[in-house]
Design an enzyme around this catalytic site. Sequence first.
Site, short mmCIF file in Angstrom:
data_model
loop_
_atom_site.label_atom_id
_atom_site.label_comp_id
_atom_site.label_asym_id
_atom_site.label_seq_id
_atom_site.Cartn_x
_atom_site.Cartn_y
_atom_site.Cartn_z
N ARG A 59 75.94 27.04 22.87
CA ARG A 59 77.16 26.45 22.28
C ARG A 59 77.28 24.96 22.57
NH1 ARG A 59 76.96 30.94 20.60
NH2 ARG A 59 78.69 32.31 20.02
N SER A 70 85.66 32.55 19.48
CA SER A 70 85.72 32.64 20.94
C SER A 70 86.30 31.34 21.49
CB SER A 70 84.32 32.79 21.54
OG SER A 70 83.71 33.97 21.08
N GLU A 128 85.47 26.46 24.43
CA GLU A 128 84.42 26.23 23.44
C GLU A 128 84.86 25.22 22.37
OE1 GLU A 128 82.83 28.87 20.13
OE2 GLU A 128 81.86 29.77 21.86
N1 EPU Z 1 84.93 42.69 26.42
C1 EPU Z 1 85.96 43.31 27.04
N2 EPU Z 1 87.24 43.00 26.64
C2 EPU Z 1 87.48 42.12 25.65
C3 EPU Z 1 86.41 41.47 25.03
C4 EPU Z 1 85.11 41.77 25.42
O1 EPU Z 1 85.79 44.12 27.93
O2 EPU Z 1 88.66 41.89 25.33
C5 EPU Z 1 83.55 43.06 26.79
C6 EPU Z 1 82.95 43.94 25.70
O3 EPU Z 1 83.18 45.27 25.94
C7 EPU Z 1 81.50 43.62 25.77
C8 EPU Z 1 81.45 42.21 26.31
O4 EPU Z 1 82.74 41.91 26.82
O5 EPU Z 1 80.86 44.47 26.69
C9 EPU Z 1 81.02 41.20 25.27
O6 EPU Z 1 81.88 41.20 24.15
P1 EPU Z 1 81.34 40.91 22.66
O7 EPU Z 1 80.18 41.75 22.35
O8 EPU Z 1 82.52 40.97 21.75
O9 EPU Z 1 80.77 39.44 22.70
P2 EPU Z 1 81.28 38.11 23.41
O10 EPU Z 1 80.35 37.80 24.51
O11 EPU Z 1 82.73 38.22 23.72
C10 EPU Z 1 79.81 36.46 22.01
C11 EPU Z 1 80.03 35.19 21.25
C12 EPU Z 1 80.58 35.47 19.87
C13 EPU Z 1 79.59 36.35 19.12
C14 EPU Z 1 79.35 37.63 19.92
C15 EPU Z 1 78.23 38.45 19.33
C16 EPU Z 1 80.47 33.47 22.89
C17 EPU Z 1 81.49 32.59 23.55
N3 EPU Z 1 80.94 34.33 21.98
O12 EPU Z 1 81.10 37.05 22.21
O13 EPU Z 1 80.69 34.22 19.19
O14 EPU Z 1 80.08 36.66 17.82
O15 EPU Z 1 78.94 37.32 21.28
O16 EPU Z 1 77.00 37.81 19.54
O17 EPU Z 1 79.29 33.38 23.21
C18 EPU Z 1 82.17 32.39 18.77
O18 EPU Z 1 81.43 31.68 19.45
O19 EPU Z 1 83.21 31.91 18.24
C19 EPU Z 1 81.90 33.82 18.63
C20 EPU Z 1 82.74 34.65 18.02
#
Ligand code: EPU
Length: 354
Positions: free
Chosen positions: A164, A250, A350
């Site tokens: 990012r 995010s 971000e």
């Molecule tokens: N989780 C929770 N509670 C929540 C949210 C997440 O427990 O409220 C846990 C989920 O259960 C999961 C883990 O956190 O085990 C990761 O969550 P998720 O798969 O939704 O992905 P993320 O790490 O929160 C990242 C990117 C997203 C991208 C997704 C899929 C960043 C900052 N965000 O989100 O990117 O779509 O992975 O690859 O790296 C963005 O940058 O705007 C964005 C949406």
Amino acid sequence: MLVEKNVPLQPYNTFRIVARAHSLIRIKDEADVRAVLSDPARAQAPKFVLGGGSNIVLTGDVKSLVLKVEIKGRRLVEETPRAWIVEAGAGENWHDFVTWTLEQGWPGLENLALIPGTVGASPVQNIGAYGVELQDRFESLDAIDLQTGQSYTLDAAQCGFSYRDSVFKHAAPADAAGGLGLGLAGRALITRVRLRLPKPWKPVLGYLDLERKMAESGVSEPTPRQIYDWICEIRRAKLPDPAVIGNAGSFFKNPTVTPEQCADIIAREPKIVHYHLDDGTVKLAAGWLIDACGWKGKSIGQAGVYEKQALVLVNRGGGDQGATGGEVMTLAKAIQTSVYERFGILLEPEPVVV
Ligand code: EPU
């Protein structure tokens, strides 16, 4: 060259924050940038480059001259035995561009479907989702230096991509304390981006949500279109549509820690969601950290934490009654404080705060 005055920016930022640009110029091609820079007063004026407004928090009216990038056009630059090289104007909508490449039979961007914003903004924060980052498909970009008017092309190494992040998010030498900055923030206006879509196409599936879709559907060798459809379904199920609920995706980056720090946190918080990275560090799920602190569904004023994904901050109001940038930042700071107090980790926002 038309200079628009006192322009409402609410339609131009996906958080739907109310703010105005004192002056705004629409950039339709490279000549428009040159016209701005050939006017002595405008050449000197501080400038703010606006793409799709999907990764910014506006905390007030923008006094800098806003250059709204609306450069269009998309084409196949070259097809070689090893790749398709495709190009798009910076003002093209990212998701429409992804859809178009698939329709043309040039797969490779399907995991990046439905990310809001423009093509020109995609390198700035090295957009990424479901196992693919822009830098994995990046060929080169064209930009114009807003101080000298010079056009130049950068390859991936010169863009300094990391998670990012890129040179476009870091201060330029003249602005950086001590003159050590190596960045191009506020200095580069990206005009065109070229991507390299490798042949033969290989699916990127190693992400839990995608594996679940595969298991549910019983499809073991999905097509690019199938993956595209799954990605759209996954995103629609857990991320708010900015056309309906204002947000900037995010809000914080997923932090990385050393294995020692991670072991220490796991000892206290056994359920913490974490991933071991190839470089030996450990990435923590910021959404989990925020969720664990009880923020999901909470609000400060009209700024809230999305019910289905705690990493996403949303604007709960509409029209003139929506969240201010100040409310969003107050909520963000409160979240940072509680995550820091419980886990000893400082979450890094971000979006760019304007
Ligand atoms: N989780 C929770 N509670 C929540 C949210 C997440 O427990 O409220 C846990 C989920 O259960 C999961 C883990 O956190 O085990 C990761 O969550 P998720 O798969 O939704 O992905 P993320 O790490 O929160 C990242 C990117 C997203 C991208 C997704 C899929 C960043 C900052 N965000 O989100 O990117 O779509 O992975 O690859 O790296 C963005 O940058 O705007 C964005 C949406």
